[in-house]
Design a protein around this motif. Structure first.
Motif, PDB file in Angstrom:
ATOM      1  N   GLY A  65      43.465  39.999   8.367  1.00  8.73           N
ATOM      2  CA  GLY A  65      42.619  40.934   7.121  1.00  8.73           C
ATOM      3  C   GLY A  65      42.167  42.197   7.482  1.00  8.73           C
ATOM      4  N   ARG A  66      41.640  42.544   8.814  1.00  6.91           N
ATOM      5  CA  ARG A  66      41.187  43.281   9.287  1.00  6.91           C
ATOM      6  C   ARG A  66      42.242  43.923  10.909  1.00  6.91           C
ATOM      7  NH1 ARG A  66      36.707  41.510  12.885  1.00  6.91           N
ATOM      8  NH2 ARG A  66      37.805  40.002  13.473  1.00  6.91           N
ATOM      9  N   PHE A  67      42.824  43.573  10.867  1.00  2.56           N
ATOM     10  CA  PHE A  67      43.900  43.965  12.212  1.00  2.56           C
ATOM     11  C   PHE A  67      45.180  44.156  11.596  1.00  2.56           C
ATOM     12  CE2 PHE A  67      41.103  42.048  15.670  1.00  2.56           C
ATOM     13  CZ  PHE A  67      40.204  43.272  15.094  1.00  2.56           C
ATOM     14  N   ARG A  68      45.974  45.169  12.247  1.00  3.06           N
ATOM     15  CA  ARG A  68      47.748  45.292  11.842  1.00  3.06           C
ATOM     16  C   ARG A  68      48.332  45.897  12.559  1.00  3.06           C
ATOM     17  NH1 ARG A  68      50.878  49.370   9.283  1.00  3.06           N
ATOM     18  NH2 ARG A  68      49.313  51.003   9.017  1.00  3.06           N
ATOM     19  N   ILE A  69      48.676  45.143  12.937  1.00  2.00           N
ATOM     20  CA  ILE A  69      49.849  45.620  13.335  1.00  2.00           C
ATOM     21  C   ILE A  69      51.371  46.007  13.395  1.00  2.00           C
ATOM     22  CG2 ILE A  69      51.073  43.189  14.380  1.00  2.00           C
ATOM     23  CD1 ILE A  69      50.821  43.661  17.332  1.00  2.00           C
ATOM     24  N   SER A  70      51.546  46.992  14.344  1.00  2.00           N
ATOM     25  CA  SER A  70      53.232  47.734  13.825  1.00  2.00           C
ATOM     26  C   SER A  70      53.992  48.429  15.433  1.00  2.00           C
ATOM     27  CB  SER A  70      52.613  49.141  13.065  1.00  2.00           C
ATOM     28  OG  SER A  70      52.268  49.749  14.114  1.00  2.00           O
ATOM     29  N   ARG A  71      54.939  48.007  14.907  1.00  2.82           N
ATOM     30  CA  ARG A  71      55.892  48.794  15.699  1.00  2.82           C
ATOM     31  C   ARG A  71      56.911  49.569  15.533  1.00  2.82           C
ATOM     32  NH1 ARG A  71      58.625  45.067  19.375  1.00  2.82           N
ATOM     33  NH2 ARG A  71      59.839  45.972  21.092  1.00  2.82           N
ATOM     34  N   ASP A  72      55.788  51.001  15.889  1.00  4.84           N
ATOM     35  CA  ASP A  72      57.028  52.892  15.732  1.00  4.84           C
ATOM     36  C   ASP A  72      57.736  52.998  15.703  1.00  4.84           C
ATOM     37  OD1 ASP A  72      53.976  54.513  15.980  1.00  4.84           O
ATOM     38  OD2 ASP A  72      54.479  52.555  14.584  1.00  4.84           O
ATOM     39  N   ASP A  73      57.777  51.730  17.372  1.00  6.58           N
ATOM     40  CA  ASP A  73      59.914  52.011  17.950  1.00  6.58           C
ATOM     41  C   ASP A  73      59.917  50.884  18.821  1.00  6.58           C
ATOM     42  OD1 ASP A  73      58.901  54.923  19.136  1.00  6.58           O
ATOM     43  OD2 ASP A  73      59.024  52.875  20.554  1.00  6.58           O
ATOM     44  N   LEU A  74      61.120  51.018  19.110  1.00  8.37           N
ATOM     45  CA  LEU A  74      61.231  50.036  20.697  1.00  8.37           C
ATOM     46  C   LEU A  74      60.442  49.746  21.726  1.00  8.37           C
ATOM     47  CD1 LEU A  74      63.340  47.971  20.971  1.00  8.37           C
ATOM     48  CD2 LEU A  74      64.819  49.749  22.872  1.00  8.37           C
ATOM     49  N   LYS A  75      59.811  50.916  21.691  1.00 12.08           N
ATOM     50  CA  LYS A  75      58.717  50.842  23.015  1.00 12.08           C
ATOM     51  C   LYS A  75      57.607  50.633  22.183  1.00 12.08           C
ATOM     52  CE  LYS A  75      62.782  52.540  25.965  1.00 12.08           C
ATOM     53  NZ  LYS A  75      62.422  54.148  27.050  1.00 12.08           N
ATOM     54  N   THR A  76      57.024  51.169  21.329  1.00 15.53           N
ATOM     55  CA  THR A  76      55.543  51.361  21.483  1.00 15.53           C
ATOM     56  C   THR A  76      54.929  50.436  20.383  1.00 15.53           C
ATOM     57  OG1 THR A  76      56.268  53.657  21.110  1.00 15.53           O
ATOM     58  CG2 THR A  76      53.856  52.936  20.386  1.00 15.53           C
ATOM     59  N   VAL A  77      53.570  49.648  20.205  1.00 12.67           N
ATOM     60  CA  VAL A  77      52.690  48.727  19.327  1.00 12.67           C
ATOM     61  C   VAL A  77      51.808  49.088  19.260  1.00 12.67           C
ATOM     62  CG1 VAL A  77      52.806  47.624  21.281  1.00 12.67           C
ATOM     63  CG2 VAL A  77      52.906  46.672  18.798  1.00 12.67           C
ATOM     64  N   ILE A  78      51.481  49.258  18.573  1.00 10.39           N
ATOM     65  CA  ILE A  78      50.075  49.483  17.514  1.00 10.39           C
ATOM     66  C   ILE A  78      49.685  48.968  17.269  1.00 10.39           C
ATOM     67  CG2 ILE A  78      48.417  51.659  15.933  1.00 10.39           C
ATOM     68  CD1 ILE A  78      50.408  52.793  18.688  1.00 10.39           C
ATOM     69  N   LEU A  79      48.207  49.102  17.325  1.00  9.88           N
ATOM     70  CA  LEU A  79      46.791  47.871  16.333  1.00  9.88           C
ATOM     71  C   LEU A  79      45.625  48.618  16.074  1.00  9.88           C
ATOM     72  CD1 LEU A  79      46.462  44.625  16.307  1.00  9.88           C
ATOM     73  CD2 LEU A  79      45.125  45.060  18.558  1.00  9.88           C
ATOM     74  N   ARG A  80      46.179  48.142  14.673  1.00  8.31           N
ATOM     75  CA  ARG A  80      45.020  48.849  14.209  1.00  8.31           C
ATOM     76  C   ARG A  80      43.782  48.160  13.985  1.00  8.31           C
ATOM     77  NH1 ARG A  80      49.861  51.898  12.884  1.00  8.31           N
ATOM     78  NH2 ARG A  80      49.621  53.973  12.880  1.00  8.31           N
ATOM     79  N   MET A  81      42.641  48.232  14.190  1.00 10.37           N
ATOM     80  CA  MET A  81      40.948  47.150  13.715  1.00 10.37           C
ATOM     81  C   MET A  81      40.196  48.066  12.877  1.00 10.37           C
ATOM     82  SD  MET A  81      41.129  45.472  17.659  1.00 10.37           S
ATOM     83  CE  MET A  81      40.474  47.283  18.935  1.00 10.37           C
TER      84      MET A  81
END
Length: 119
Positions: A65-81
């Motif tokens: 509910g507070r953080f969101r993780i996403s995989r932009d492509d095979l090599k990149t991961v984003i964590l939005r907090m």
């Protein structure tokens, strides 16, 4: 072998937001799941969230509910907090190499990035 380089982090006020990014290089066949762990001095490293290439995700209860993780492509991961709290203050580590989303602990680690939330 996989190398992980994190960016983002820093100092933010309580209630604020931060974005962490991690980019993998090296053997793309070994990347597997990508995710984030965090560690506070004197405590064990703990899972924040992990994500597969198909965007299936596993979140720690405190992150839901507070953080969101996403995989932009095979090599990149984003964590939005979002809605950050002082207890989120920790060193955040990028992780890769696991194939088990239930226990997404891979063998590859980034160098860590400090997140400090001021109250």
């Amino acid at each position: 072998q996989v190398q992980l380089v994190e960016s983002g982090g820093g100092l933010v006020e309580s209630g604020g937001s931060l974005r962490l990014s991690c980019e993998a290089s090296g053997s793309i066949f070994d990347i597997g799941l990508m995710g984030w762990y965090r560690q506070v001095p004197g405590r064990q490293r703990e899972l924040v969230a992990a994500v597969s290439i198909t965007s299936a995700a596993n979140y720690a209860d405190y992150a839901k509910g507070r953080f969101r993780i996403s995989r932009d492509d095979l090599k990149t991961v984003i964590l939005r907090m979002n809605s950050l709290k002082s207890e989120d203050t920790a060193v955040y580590y990028c992780n890769a190499g696991s194939t088990d989303l239930e226990i997404p602990l891979g063998v590859y680690w980034g160098q860590g990035t400090q997140v400090t939330v001021s109250s």
